[in-house]
Structures are given as structure tokens and as C-alpha cells.
Enzyme design. Structure first.
Site, short mmCIF file in Angstrom:
data_model
loop_
_atom_site.label_atom_id
_atom_site.label_comp_id
_atom_site.label_asym_id
_atom_site.label_seq_id
_atom_site.Cartn_x
_atom_site.Cartn_y
_atom_site.Cartn_z
N ALA A 1 0.86 -1.17 0.00
CA ALA A 1 0.00 0.00 0.00
C ALA A 1 0.90 1.23 0.00
O ALA A 1 2.04 1.17 0.48
CB ALA A 1 -0.88 -0.01 1.24
N GLY B 1 0.85 -5.13 1.24
CA GLY B 1 -0.37 -5.33 0.46
C GLY B 1 -0.14 -6.06 -0.85
O GLY B 1 -1.05 -6.69 -1.38
N GLU C 1 -0.16 -9.61 0.02
CA GLU C 1 -1.55 -9.95 0.38
C GLU C 1 -2.43 -10.16 -0.85
O GLU C 1 -3.28 -11.06 -0.87
CB GLU C 1 -2.12 -8.87 1.30
N GLU D 1 4.91 -4.86 7.35
CA GLU D 1 4.12 -3.82 8.01
C GLU D 1 4.57 -3.51 9.42
O GLU D 1 4.52 -2.38 9.88
CB GLU D 1 2.63 -4.21 8.04
C1 HXC Z 1 4.93 4.40 -1.46
C2 HXC Z 1 6.80 3.46 -2.35
C3 HXC Z 1 6.50 2.23 -1.75
C4 HXC Z 1 5.30 2.15 -0.97
C5 HXC Z 1 8.32 2.00 -2.86
N1 HXC Z 1 7.95 3.28 -3.03
N2 HXC Z 1 7.46 1.34 -2.08
N3 HXC Z 1 6.03 4.55 -2.21
N4 HXC Z 1 4.58 3.27 -0.85
N5 HXC Z 1 4.90 1.02 -0.40
C6 HXC Z 1 8.61 4.33 -3.80
C7 HXC Z 1 9.80 4.91 -3.07
O1 HXC Z 1 9.38 5.87 -2.12
C8 HXC Z 1 10.57 5.52 -4.21
O2 HXC Z 1 9.98 6.74 -4.62
C9 HXC Z 1 10.34 4.52 -5.34
O3 HXC Z 1 9.17 3.78 -4.99
C10 HXC Z 1 11.49 3.57 -5.51
O4 HXC Z 1 11.73 2.93 -4.27
P1 HXC Z 1 13.17 2.87 -3.57
O5 HXC Z 1 12.94 2.66 -2.12
O6 HXC Z 1 13.99 4.05 -3.97
O7 HXC Z 1 13.77 1.57 -4.27
P2 HXC Z 1 14.72 0.47 -3.61
O8 HXC Z 1 15.83 1.13 -2.82
O9 HXC Z 1 15.08 -0.45 -4.74
O10 HXC Z 1 13.82 -0.31 -2.56
C11 HXC Z 1 12.65 -1.03 -2.98
C12 HXC Z 1 11.81 -1.45 -1.75
C13 HXC Z 1 11.51 -0.22 -0.89
C14 HXC Z 1 12.58 -2.51 -0.95
C15 HXC Z 1 10.54 -2.09 -2.32
O11 HXC Z 1 10.95 0.80 -1.73
C16 HXC Z 1 10.57 -0.50 0.23
O12 HXC Z 1 10.95 -1.03 1.26
N6 HXC Z 1 9.29 -0.11 0.07
C17 HXC Z 1 8.29 -0.22 1.10
C18 HXC Z 1 7.82 -1.65 1.21
C19 HXC Z 1 6.79 -1.82 2.31
O13 HXC Z 1 7.06 -1.58 3.49
N7 HXC Z 1 5.59 -2.23 1.95
C20 HXC Z 1 4.48 -2.46 2.86
C21 HXC Z 1 3.67 -1.22 2.95
S1 HXC Z 1 2.40 -1.39 4.17
P3 HXC Z 1 10.59 8.17 -4.24
O14 HXC Z 1 9.73 9.11 -5.03
O15 HXC Z 1 10.41 8.30 -2.77
O16 HXC Z 1 12.01 8.12 -4.67
C22 HXC Z 1 1.17 -2.19 3.38
C23 HXC Z 1 -0.09 -2.36 4.17
C24 HXC Z 1 -1.19 -3.06 3.40
O17 HXC Z 1 1.28 -2.61 2.26
C25 HXC Z 1 -2.51 -3.05 4.15
C26 HXC Z 1 -3.19 -1.75 4.17
C27 HXC Z 1 -4.53 -1.76 4.86
#
Ligand code: HXC
Length: 254
Positions: A62, A107, A110, A130
Site C-alpha cells: 500500500a 499489500g 496480500e 508492516e
Molecule cells: C509508497 C513506495 C513504496 C510504498 C516503494 N515506493 N514502495 N512509495 N509506498 N509502499 C517508492 C519509493 O518511495 C521511491 O519513490 C520509489 O518507490 C522507488 O523505491 P526505492 O525505495 O527508492 O527503491 P529500492 O531502494 O530499490 O527499494 C525497494 C523497496 C523499498 C525494498 C521495495 O521501496 C521498500 O521497502 N518499500 C516499502 C515496502 C513496504 O514496506 N511495503 C508495505 C507497505 S504497508 P521516491 O519518489 O520516494 O524516490 C502495506 C499495508 C497493506 O502494504 C494493508 C493496508 C490496509
């Protein structure tokens, strides 16, 4: 944006928001739910494949920037929207296949868990991180990961937020196979399934969805009843006759 491409009876749904690793914001997730709902109702579509655009990510979760400003009510609505998309994948009367081409986190993992079958590219990374954001999996991860991998593994993964690679995902049953390019594998299975009896597939999916819940006796009774009822269909007659006559069956879906 969500792209839907139809090839014969197979729909390929691509989540395309590559500037954010295909993370789902409100627009993208609302669009996804709408497209899944259309595909669920479209009888010309027999199998749905879900994948992410580009080579890096299936869905990195998400959208964290969006979630950082949510209040309680908005967070509940956000959880509900993801649940609707997941339930469509899980309950639509046709097989759904996740082709996990990269990061499937939070997500993203999921959504893949809500599909009937999961295939991963060798570069895929899956997990429920998360907990590292101080939140919990909110689109089915606390329930479906346990159903797919068992409660022991699910607890470890959701408590620690540990990300697993494709080989470990295969070992713990999180994905069905690892294959490059992953879409080839998804298409191969989709083509195979598209030739099978849609009524048999629909019924098996319904019954399989009950397998880990409800009352075992009742579920077996439902299987017995449905098994019998299927003998009124052309597909059952055709499939059985084709074997006896040593020819390929031609299924019509009823
Ligand atoms: C918003 C995201 C994102 C996310 C990546 N990006 N994941 N933006 N939400 N979940 C964006 C980054 O901010 C960045 O944009 C661009 O994508 C590239 O990501 P980088 O981090 O620069 O790339 P990298 O170093 O290769 O790392 C990739 C990654 C990392 C490991 C996937 O981005 C990451 O850890 N993302 C978050 C993963 C996460 O925690 N997901 C769970 C979310 S909670 P900018 O513009 O900033 O450079 C969830 C809850 C679901 O999903 C249920 C809800 C009810």
C-alpha cells in the site's frame, strides 16, 4: 493505472505505477477493484493473471505516503477497499494466478495470497514488513498467509517482517513455482485451465475456499452434493464419454 489485456479467454491484469514500485494508492486500488469486478462477471474470461509492470516490482505494498496521513476512519475504509479487491480474486468463479515479477511486499504479498496460484520470478522478494511501520497486514495477511503456509511460518513472517526470496518462498509453500520469465509460466497454466470445464473449476474453487474454515462434515457434505449435481451438466457427460471413447473432451461450461 491498471491495464487489462485479453488474449483468448485469459485476462492479464497489470498494475502499473512504476514510479512507486507499483505501490497502490487510492486511485490505483479503486481501479483494480473495478476491473476485477468486471472480469469476475465476464463469462468470456476464464482465467485471470495478476502481475506488476516493469522488472522490479509486483506491488511494493500500500502507498506508505498516503497512509502516513490517515485517521482511524480513513484507515478502516482503506483496509476495506483492499479486502474487496482480495475477496474478488479469492471468490471470482474462475482461477486467478499471481505472476510475481519482483517485490511483493505488504499489500502486494496480500493480493498475491488472495490468488488461487502464485508463481514467482527468481528475483522476487515477498513478505509482510508492516510491523516495521508500526502497523499490521490489513489486506488479509494475518489470515491468508497462515492458510497458505501454516500458522507457524505465518507468525514468524508477520511478527518479524522478514522478507523471503523466491527459493525460500517455494520451500515454505508461499509460491507454487519459481520460473523465469514468470509470465510464461502463468500463461502456460492459464492456457491449460482455460481448456478445462469452467463449471468444474468454478465448483472446485468454491469448495476449496471452504477447506480451511467452517465445519469439516458440512464441507464434505457440500462436496458430495455438488459432485452429484454436476452429473446434470454437459461437461461431466462429455469429459467421461471422451475418456471412454479415447478422444480429447470439448467442454462448453455448463
Ligand atoms: C509508497 C513506495 C513504496 C510504498 C516503494 N515506493 N514502495 N512509495 N509506498 N509502499 C517508492 C519509493 O518511495 C521511491 O519513490 C520509489 O518507490 C522507488 O523505491 P526505492 O525505495 O527508492 O527503491 P529500492 O531502494 O530499490 O527499494 C525497494 C523497496 C523499498 C525494498 C521495495 O521501496 C521498500 O521497502 N518499500 C516499502 C515496502 C513496504 O514496506 N511495503 C508495505 C507497505 S504497508 P521516491 O519518489 O520516494 O524516490 C502495506 C499495508 C497493506 O502494504 C494493508 C493496508 C490496509
Amino acid at each position: 493505472m491498471i491495464r487489462v489485456e485479453l488474449e483468448e479467454a485469459v485476462a492479464l491484469v497489470t498494475i502499473d505505477r512504476q514510479e512507486a514500485m507499483n505501490a497502490l494508492d487510492v486511485g490505483t486500488l479503486t481501479d483494480l477493484r473495478g476491473r476485477l469486478s468486471e472480469l469476475a462477471a465476464d463469462e468470456s474470461v476464464r482465467v485471470v493473471i495478476l502481475t506488476g509492470a516493469g522488472e522490479k516490482a509486483f506491488v511494493a505494498g500500500a502507498d506508505i505516503k498516503y497512509m502516513s496521513n490517515l485517521d482511524v476512519e480513513a484507515a478502516k475504509a482503506w483496509g476495506a477497499l483492499g479486502h474487496e479487491a482480495g475477496r474478488l480474486l479469492e471468490t471470482m468463479p474462475k482461477p486467478t494466478i499471481a505472476a510475481i515479477n519482483g517485490f511483493a511486499l505488504g499489500g502486494g504479498c496480500e493480493l498475491a495470497l488472495a490468488c488461487d496460484i502464485r508463481y514467482a520470478a527468481s528475483t522476487a522478494k515477498l513478505g509482510q514488513p508492516e510491523v516495521n511501520l508500526g502497523i499490521i497486514p490489513g489486506w488479509g495477511g494475518t489470515q491468508r498467509l497462515a492458510r497458505v503456509c501454516g500458522l507457524g511460518i505465518a507468525r514468524e513472517l508477520i511478527f518479524t517482517g522478514r522478507i523471503v526470496g523466491a527459493d525460500e518462498a517455494l520451500r515454505i509453500g508461499l509460491v507454487n513455482a519459481v520460473h523465469d520469465p514468470v509470465l510464461d509460466k502463468a500463461h502456460e497454466t492459464a492456457t491449460l485451465l482455460a481448456a478445462k470445464s469452467t463449471v468444474a473449476l468454478r465448483t472446485m474453487k468454491e469448495l476449496a475456499n471452504r477447506a480451511l474454515g467452517g465445519d469439516h462434515e458440512e464441507n464434505l457434505a457440500a462436496e458430495g452434493k455438488t459432485f452429484g449435481e454436476l452429473f446434470s451438466t454437459k461437461d461431466a457427460k462429455e469429459g467421461l464419454a471422451a475418456f471412454v471413447e479415447k478422444r480429447e473432451p470439448k467442454f462448453v461450461g455448463h
